[in-house]
Motif scaffolding. Structure first.
Motif, PDB file in Angstrom:
ATOM      1  N   LEU A 494       0.826  -1.198   0.000  1.00 46.48           N
ATOM      2  CA  LEU A 494       0.000   0.000   0.000  1.00 46.48           C
ATOM      3  C   LEU A 494       0.867   1.258   0.000  1.00 46.48           C
ATOM      4  CD1 LEU A 494      -2.693   1.459   0.172  1.00 46.48           C
ATOM      5  CD2 LEU A 494      -2.724   0.994   2.650  1.00 46.48           C
ATOM      6  N   ASP A 495       1.917   1.257   0.806  1.00 43.84           N
ATOM      7  CA  ASP A 495       2.822   2.413   0.832  1.00 43.84           C
ATOM      8  C   ASP A 495       3.490   2.614  -0.521  1.00 43.84           C
ATOM      9  OD1 ASP A 495       4.616   4.453   2.102  1.00 43.84           O
ATOM     10  OD2 ASP A 495       6.120   2.925   1.651  1.00 43.84           O
ATOM     11  N   GLU A 496       3.907   1.520  -1.140  1.00 47.46           N
ATOM     12  CA  GLU A 496       4.541   1.611  -2.457  1.00 47.46           C
ATOM     13  C   GLU A 496       3.583   2.204  -3.482  1.00 47.46           C
ATOM     14  OE1 GLU A 496       5.947  -1.748  -5.529  1.00 47.46           O
ATOM     15  OE2 GLU A 496       6.990  -1.830  -3.594  1.00 47.46           O
ATOM     16  N   PHE A 513      -8.036  -4.942  -0.612  1.00 45.34           N
ATOM     17  CA  PHE A 513      -7.113  -5.989  -1.058  1.00 45.34           C
ATOM     18  C   PHE A 513      -7.890  -7.236  -1.462  1.00 45.34           C
ATOM     19  CE2 PHE A 513      -3.967  -3.602   1.381  1.00 45.34           C
ATOM     20  CZ  PHE A 513      -2.818  -3.770   0.629  1.00 45.34           C
ATOM     21  N   ILE A 514      -7.327  -7.957  -2.412  1.00 41.37           N
ATOM     22  CA  ILE A 514      -7.698  -9.351  -2.659  1.00 41.37           C
ATOM     23  C   ILE A 514      -6.395 -10.135  -2.691  1.00 41.37           C
ATOM     24  CG2 ILE A 514      -8.584 -11.013  -4.336  1.00 41.37           C
ATOM     25  CD1 ILE A 514     -10.676  -9.060  -5.141  1.00 41.37           C
ATOM     26  N   LEU A 539      -3.721  -8.204  -4.880  1.00 37.92           N
ATOM     27  CA  LEU A 539      -4.353  -7.188  -5.720  1.00 37.92           C
ATOM     28  C   LEU A 539      -4.831  -6.072  -4.811  1.00 37.92           C
ATOM     29  CD1 LEU A 539      -4.580  -9.837  -7.515  1.00 37.92           C
ATOM     30  CD2 LEU A 539      -6.462  -8.669  -8.644  1.00 37.92           C
ATOM     31  N   LEU A 540      -4.379  -4.864  -5.081  1.00 38.19           N
ATOM     32  CA  LEU A 540      -4.724  -3.701  -4.282  1.00 38.19           C
ATOM     33  C   LEU A 540      -5.529  -2.738  -5.149  1.00 38.19           C
ATOM     34  CD1 LEU A 540      -4.502  -1.726  -1.888  1.00 38.19           C
ATOM     35  CD2 LEU A 540      -2.249  -1.064  -2.775  1.00 38.19           C
ATOM     36  N   PHE A 541      -6.688  -2.329  -4.677  1.00 41.66           N
ATOM     37  CA  PHE A 541      -7.531  -1.359  -5.366  1.00 41.66           C
ATOM     38  C   PHE A 541      -7.527  -0.058  -4.567  1.00 41.66           C
ATOM     39  CE2 PHE A 541      -9.183  -5.562  -6.361  1.00 41.66           C
ATOM     40  CZ  PHE A 541      -9.273  -5.520  -7.753  1.00 41.66           C
ATOM     41  N   ASP A 626     -12.530 -14.019   6.061  1.00 47.35           N
ATOM     42  CA  ASP A 626     -12.427 -13.031   7.130  1.00 47.35           C
ATOM     43  C   ASP A 626     -11.000 -12.517   7.245  1.00 47.35           C
ATOM     44  OD1 ASP A 626     -13.095 -11.438   9.258  1.00 47.35           O
ATOM     45  OD2 ASP A 626     -13.356 -13.060  10.698  1.00 47.35           O
ATOM     46  N   ALA A 627     -10.033 -13.435   7.204  1.00 46.12           N
ATOM     47  CA  ALA A 627      -8.630 -13.030   7.315  1.00 46.12           C
ATOM     48  C   ALA A 627      -8.195 -12.169   6.144  1.00 46.12           C
ATOM     49  CB  ALA A 627      -7.734 -14.271   7.420  1.00 46.12           C
ATOM     50  N   ALA A 628      -8.771 -12.401   4.973  1.00 51.91           N
ATOM     51  CA  ALA A 628      -8.437 -11.604   3.793  1.00 51.91           C
ATOM     52  C   ALA A 628      -9.275 -10.332   3.710  1.00 51.91           C
ATOM     53  CB  ALA A 628      -8.652 -12.436   2.532  1.00 51.91           C
ATOM     54  N   ASN A 629     -10.177 -10.112   4.675  1.00 54.07           N
ATOM     55  CA  ASN A 629     -11.067  -8.938   4.692  1.00 54.07           C
ATOM     56  C   ASN A 629     -11.848  -8.838   3.388  1.00 54.07           C
ATOM     57  OD1 ASN A 629     -12.273  -6.777   5.921  1.00 54.07           O
ATOM     58  ND2 ASN A 629     -10.608  -5.335   5.529  1.00 54.07           N
ATOM     59  N   LEU A 630     -12.330  -9.974   2.914  1.00 50.17           N
ATOM     60  CA  LEU A 630     -13.029 -10.006   1.632  1.00 50.17           C
ATOM     61  C   LEU A 630     -14.363  -9.258   1.695  1.00 50.17           C
ATOM     62  CD1 LEU A 630     -13.028 -11.133  -1.236  1.00 50.17           C
ATOM     63  CD2 LEU A 630     -14.170 -13.175  -0.359  1.00 50.17           C
TER      64      LEU A 630
END
Length: 662
Positions: A494-496, A513-514, A539-541, A626-630
């Motif tokens: 995310l910082d990148e 994230f996915i 994958l970051l949106f 849940d852990a992936a915050n889907l």
């Protein structure tokens, strides 16, 4: 995992493809069924539910954590400073303010009262700081310096837990300040606790203890013993009768020949047995280990096939120094076959996976390589070669035995020919039968003793290797450590992305994230826990006022390094559809279609192929999501697909309304 070249078209006017956003397939893995940190026992007390909920929160599963902690507080009446702190974090973790229900917002506001927060311990300090932090999130004109000073003075783990769990819930300038602190913490902690040396151990299954093939008992039948004893008795009686005749007539030379025949016969028998044993044992080993012997192919997909592939893999990998691979594999083909057959025979009926005995296979292959390198692999040929002294003893004994017997019998014939002929007629067949029976008995006893010594040596070496392997795995990271490291990796990506697009956290409308497993790599989980992977595809949106910024990267989780970045930008109007398919097995499939026909297709989680028999169906899928915050990711992406840029306005209106209501 591997990218799929094309995907099926979703309509007649567009051809969709996965492209750089690859379709991630299924990868089975290891289930640590002996590790139980997330499973709630039947009839659990409120305190037990809270402890499990706290572990779930540390493991990055806030959804299940707030369910259990909320039940412990609201139904079980559990109170306390530590309880309140964890409950508040579970309520806000992984979701924004407007994603929370009115019920949960009310719980969050009244948590200190419901939990009877008192005193001035570290947990109470954490509760007070967290309450101020959450209240200040919507007061953009408030001086944040005193609050941030209090946050910085908090002790760990309270401070690090706040930085980890409240990021999505915050807004405005406070969000930027908290992000900088969270990022600094992630940079410090991402490789902490010897991560690079320990992560791989999480994916190693609990090893099964060594087993060795027990030596075959001596194959000596009752008939063989009867033949040996009866024929020996007959031979002894006949010999004593001849000795009596010679002694009665005082035939000194004949008596001396008699005694020489006994001594020579003993020496010839002793040397002959040793000679025969060495020759037969060496021939048997040569035949068993012969590389040219035909190998039976194991049935495909079975345990024997897995063991066979594992042996082929490690023999191809553990090539001795200064030895061509082809020579090594050709010369050790017989050893590989014997080791494989032994392992299959010993473990086939135990219903275990080959991964639990991989350590043993590696050790046995490594032992073969070590003996090859130090020149002792074929030492049995030297050890079983017959010494010249044994051959001399055997041949010398025979050379003395027959002349002495002839001289003895000749003298006895002069005394009583008929009696000597009768005794000799009994002694000759009895001697042949006794020799053959005793030879079989002695060879079998020596064979069993040699097998027992060999098995004892192998068992001792394998048990030592087993203890070393268990000691090596003793500091295996727990699931909460894996979750904390993964959270740090997400922050680094995310910082990148923020630095690349020159964005601040507060300028983002939302981010999501996915994550999916990537090949090559192993997967593992604890009982009732989410899947963890050696390699991830992230994958970051990033949702901005101008559109969506998508960043893809592969994460080598063992080393904590990001690779193969891929960036895609598109306007909100370019998103034509977001499809989420949920199967009966509770597996989620994510597809995002763009107006140009491109389709991003990602199974959002691995299916439950490795569910334990006593685990409820769907529990692993649920905690993995849940852990992936889907849930948060789907909320964001489905909103964009349904409303486009209007979703941003509606989200802001919902956030303002939520703030006004509270």
């Amino acid at each position: 995992m591997t990218a799929q070249g094309t995907a099926a078209a979703t309509n007649e006017t567009a051809t969709n493809y996965a492209g750089g956003s690859s379709h991630v397939g299924v990868q089975a893995g290891v289930v640590h069924g002996d590790v139980n940190v997330y499973e709630t026992p039947a009839g659990a007390s409120p305190a037990e539910m809270f402890e499990i909920g706290a572990r779930l929160l540390a493991g990055g599963m806030p959804g299940k954590a707030r369910e259990l902690i909320g039940k412990a507080v609201m139904e079980g009446g559990l109170t306390g400073n530590r309880v309140c702190f964890h409950w508040q974090l579970a309520l806000v973790s992984g979701r924004t303010r407007h994603e929370m229900s009115q019920e949960h917002l009310t719980m969050l506001r009244h948590a200190p009262t419901a939990c009877n927060v008192t005193g001035g311990d570290a947990w109470a300090d954490g509760v007070r700081t967290l309450c101020r932090l959450l209240d200040s999130a919507q007061r953009h004109d408030e001086d944040l310096r005193p609050l941030l000073k209090d946050l910085d003075e908090l002790a760990d783990p309270q401070r690090s837990m706040i930085l980890r769990h409240v990021q999505l819930f915050l807004e405005g300038p406070l969000e930027d300040d908290m992000w900088r602190r969270a990022l600094d913490s992630a940079k410090r902690e991402r490789m902490a606790n010897a991560r690079a040396d320990r992560v791989w151990k999480f994916f190693e299954p609990r090893p099964v203890g060594p087993r060795v093939r027990e030596p075959r008992p001596p194959d000596i039948t009752t008939g063989t013993w009867a033949q040996a004893l009866v024929s020996t008795a007959v031979l002894t009686a006949a010999s004593l009768h001849i000795a009596y005749l010679l002694a009665r007539e005082l035939q000194a030379v004949a008596i001396l020949a008699y005694l020489v025949s006994i001594g020579a016969g003993y020496c010839a028998a002793r040397g002959g047995v040793d000679w025969r044993f060495r020759a037969e044992r060496r021939r048997e080993k040569d035949e068993r280990l012969a590389p040219w012997r035909r190998t039976r192919n194991a049935p495909s997909g079975g345990f024997a096939d897995d063991v066979d592939r594992s042996f082929r893999h490690y023999f191809a990998r553990y090539v001795p120094r200064d030895t061509p691979r082809s020579v090594w594999l050709a010369e050790t083909a017989g050893i590989r076959r014997c080791l494989r057959d032994e392992i299959v025979e010993l473990y086939r009926e135990q219903r275990i996976g080959v991964e639990r005995i991989s350590w043993l296979i590696r050790y046995r292959v490594g032992d073969v390589r070590k003996r090859w390198e130090n020149g002792t692999l074929w030492d049995y040929r030297r050890e079983l070669s017959t010494p010249p002294a044994t051959k001399l003893l055997t041949l010398g004994g025979l050379a003395l035995f027959f002349p002495a017997v002839v001289r003895m019998l000749a003298s006895a014939m002069e005394i009583d020919p008929l009696s000597v002929i009768r005794s000799t007629a009994f002694a000759l067949p009895a001697g042949v039968i006794a020799s053959r029976a005793w030879l079989r008995i002695l060879l079998e006893r020596r064979r069993h003793a040699a097998d027992h010594a060999e098995v004892s040596r192998i068992r001792k070496d394998c048990e030592s290797a087993y203890r070393r392997w268990k000691a090596k795995l003793a500091d295996k990271p727990d699931d909460s450590e894996m979750a904390a490291w993964l959270d740090c990796d997400r922050k680094m990506l995310l910082d990148e992305a923020l630095r690349h697009y020159r964005l601040s956290m507060s300028s983002l409308i939302a981010h999501a994230f996915i994550e999916t497993p990537a090949r090559p790599g192993r997967s593992a989980r604890v009982r009732s826990g989410p899947w963890r992977h050696e390699r991830y595809k992230l994958l970051l949106f990033l949702l901005t006022t101008d559109g969506v910024r998508q960043v893809n990267a592969e994460l080598d989780f063992t080393q904590g390094t990001l690779h193969d970045r891929d960036r895609t930008n598109y306007r909100y109007e370019a998103v034509t559809a977001v499809r989420v398919r949920q199967t009966d097995d509770d597996e989620h499939d994510f597809k995002l279609s763009l107006v140009n026909g491109e389709e991003i297709h990602i199974p959002a989680m691995a299916p439950e192929a490795e569910r334990l028999q006593d685990e409820p169906s769907g529990v692993v899928s649920e905690v993995t999501r849940d852990a992936a915050n889907l849930r948060h990711t789907l909320h964001v992406m489905e909103g964009i697909a349904a409303e486009g840029k209007r979703w941003i306005i509606r989200e802001r209106q919902r956030a303002e309304q939520t703030a006004a209501d509270h």
